[in-house]
Design a protein around this motif. Structure first.
Motif, PDB file in Angstrom:
ATOM      1  N   THR A 276       0.839  -1.198   0.000  1.00  8.01           N
ATOM      2  CA  THR A 276       0.000   0.000   0.000  1.00  8.01           C
ATOM      3  C   THR A 276       0.869   1.240   0.000  1.00  8.01           C
ATOM      4  N   SER A 278       0.693   5.411   0.468  1.00 12.25           N
ATOM      5  CA  SER A 278      -0.200   6.479   0.922  1.00 12.25           C
ATOM      6  C   SER A 278       0.617   7.726   1.295  1.00 12.25           C
ATOM      7  N   THR A 289       4.413   6.967   2.252  1.00 12.62           N
ATOM      8  CA  THR A 289       4.491   5.822   3.161  1.00 12.62           C
ATOM      9  C   THR A 289       4.230   4.535   2.388  1.00 12.62           C
ATOM     10  N   ILE A 290       5.132   3.560   2.583  1.00 10.52           N
ATOM     11  CA  ILE A 290       5.020   2.260   1.912  1.00 10.52           C
ATOM     12  C   ILE A 290       4.798   1.196   2.980  1.00 10.52           C
ATOM     13  N   ASP A 291       3.668   0.485   2.886  1.00  3.47           N
ATOM     14  CA  ASP A 291       3.360  -0.623   3.804  1.00  3.47           C
ATOM     15  C   ASP A 291       3.391  -1.924   3.021  1.00  3.47           C
ATOM     16  N   TYR A 308      12.733  -1.675  -2.108  1.00  2.00           N
ATOM     17  CA  TYR A 308      11.736  -1.082  -3.005  1.00  2.00           C
ATOM     18  C   TYR A 308      12.469  -0.287  -4.072  1.00  2.00           C
ATOM     19  N   LEU A 326      14.402  -1.430   2.351  1.00  2.51           N
ATOM     20  CA  LEU A 326      13.244  -1.282   3.222  1.00  2.51           C
ATOM     21  C   LEU A 326      13.551  -1.943   4.570  1.00  2.51           C
ATOM     22  N   THR A 338       3.894  -6.762   8.988  1.00  3.84           N
ATOM     23  CA  THR A 338       3.728  -5.596   8.121  1.00  3.84           C
ATOM     24  C   THR A 338       4.919  -4.682   8.334  1.00  3.84           C
ATOM     25  N   LEU A 339       5.621  -4.387   7.250  1.00  6.78           N
ATOM     26  CA  LEU A 339       6.794  -3.521   7.294  1.00  6.78           C
ATOM     27  C   LEU A 339       6.413  -2.163   6.723  1.00  6.78           C
ATOM     28  N   THR A 340       6.908  -1.110   7.354  1.00  7.81           N
ATOM     29  CA  THR A 340       6.562   0.251   6.937  1.00  7.81           C
ATOM     30  C   THR A 340       7.822   1.051   6.670  1.00  7.81           C
ATOM     31  N   LYS A 341       7.789   1.810   5.572  1.00  5.55           N
ATOM     32  CA  LYS A 341       8.901   2.704   5.227  1.00  5.55           C
ATOM     33  C   LYS A 341       8.333   4.055   4.828  1.00  5.55           C
ATOM     34  N   ARG A 342       8.896   5.104   5.371  1.00  6.32           N
ATOM     35  CA  ARG A 342       8.500   6.464   4.992  1.00  6.32           C
ATOM     36  C   ARG A 342       9.600   7.055   4.120  1.00  6.32           C
TER      37      ARG A 342
END
Length: 378
Positions: A276, A278, A289-291, A308, A326, A338-342
């Motif tokens: 995702t 957003s 933001t990449i989830d 990514y 990431l 769930t991994l998150t990158k801003r």
């Protein structure tokens, strides 16, 4: 504001060199260098131009060259005599843990002097490079000798690789890197790196991390032009740290052989459930933001490296790809994470962003997913 590294190479550096190497008036040398490397008044610009020197402000390598030329003007004009005066004054040596740009930074113009003016005396100059690297580094100075006196230079390199001195061993690797940052590209080693591998073959397990880091950087250089050879070499060495760092470009690019060596080959039990972005419309100087949701359906832990790839639109509309890390993690059996990158959407010194549709692709253990679109607006 921190002092830029280039700004250390000014009149004060000239004073240090004049005092250390007995070059005559430190004040005169300092004034000459300050006039050449910094912003000038009109009368000073006329004087510097009349002397045939570049007009500042100058960048790092040009500043160092001004100092090296100033040393040449103040040393004996017969090069071997000048070199003898330099070597007689070389007294200190870096500790194993000292960086050449922390404790020995002021000697960069000395190495540049040998690099620029010693090619007609290769034996003497290569011995001087060996001495200088104990106080600073000879990795840049040796490169023209590898271009013009290859066999002789490599005979010195092979001897240094067996030295008891850590700085000489490090030089034997760093100095022959095919693609040394700030240094000349050695096309001979880009085309055929076997001579490089022959030297660093017995350095990958060196007791000094200073040397091992250089070996890894050398292997990474080789991997950019000869990926299969780099992977095969790393496999033969069986050195986990050198493999991880030496194959980092291949790992980031998802090379299957490199990923397999570090235990991150494609795993059929690991699936990407969702990616995702957003927001999908991002004003410049904001954040995307990449989830990434991942599942390990297997019965054993799964190590994954997640990258990514940003596909940025260029000025002419063509897309340019850049890989970003990431996260590297381990997913427990029968688990989801769930991994998150801003990602900061902003211009940098090396990349200008242009409005319009961009792309983002998530890569897990070298396997790329679909392209997701997002948009930059002014």
């Amino acid at each position: 504001m921190a002092t830029a590294f280039k700004d250390y190479y000014d009149g004060e550096c000239a004073r240090i060199l004049a005092t250390y190497f007995d070059l005559g008036s430190a004040d005169d040398f300092a004034a000459e260098v300050d006039a050449a490397v910094g912003p000038l008044e009109l009368k000073d610009r006329v004087l510097v131009l009349a002397r045939g020197m570049a007009v500042g402000p100058l960048e790092l390598k040009d500043r160092v060259l001004v100092l090296a030329r100033g040393m040449k003007d103040r040393l004996p004009q017969h090069y071997p005599d000048a070199l003898d005066q330099i070597l007689r004054h070389l007294k200190q040596e870096l500790d194993d843990t000292d960086g050449m740009f922390n404790e020995g930074w002021q000697f960069m113009p000395v190495a540049r002097f040998v690099e620029e003016f010693g090619l007609d005396y290769p034996d003497e100059s290569l011995e001087a490079i060996r001495a200088i690297t104990r106080m600073h580094t000879g990795e840049f100075a040796i490169r023209p000798y590898l271009e013009q006196h290859y066999d002789l230079a490599m005979s010195h390199v092979r001897r240094w690789s067996r030295s008891d001195n850590v700085h000489e061993r490090r030089l034997s690797s760093e100095g022959i890197r095919p693609r040394l940052p700030w240094g000349r590209t050695l096309k001979r080693h880009v085309d055929d790196p076997q001579a490089v591998i022959d030297v660093i073959q017995h350095l990958h397990s060196d007791p000094s991390p200073y040397v091992r880091k250089s070996v890894a950087n050398n292997l990474n250089d080789i991997s950019k032009d000869h990926p299969e050879l780099a992977v095969r070499t790393a496999r033969d060495w069986n050195n986990e740290w050198v493999t991880q760092h030496g194959l980092r470009t291949l790992i980031k690019a998802g090379d299957p052989g490199a990923l397999e060596l570090v235990g991150m080959s494609a795993n059929p039990h690991v699936t990407v459930d969702a990616v995702t972005l957003s927001p999908t419309v991002v004003p410049l100087d904001n954040t995307l933001t990449i989830d990434v949701a991942l599942t390990n359906s297997g019965d054993t832990p799964a190590k994954v490296v997640v990258d990514y790839i940003m596909q940025f639109r260029g000025k002419n509309g063509a897309m340019r790809s850049k890989v970003f890390k990431l996260k590297t993690t381990t997913i427990e059996p029968q688990s989801q994470v769930t991994l998150t990158k801003r990602h900061a959407v902003k211009n940098t010194t090396t990349r200008t962003l242009y409005p319009g549709t961009q792309g983002c692709v998530v890569q897990v253990n070298g396997v790329r997913g679909d392209v997701l679109d997002w948009t930059i607006v002014p």
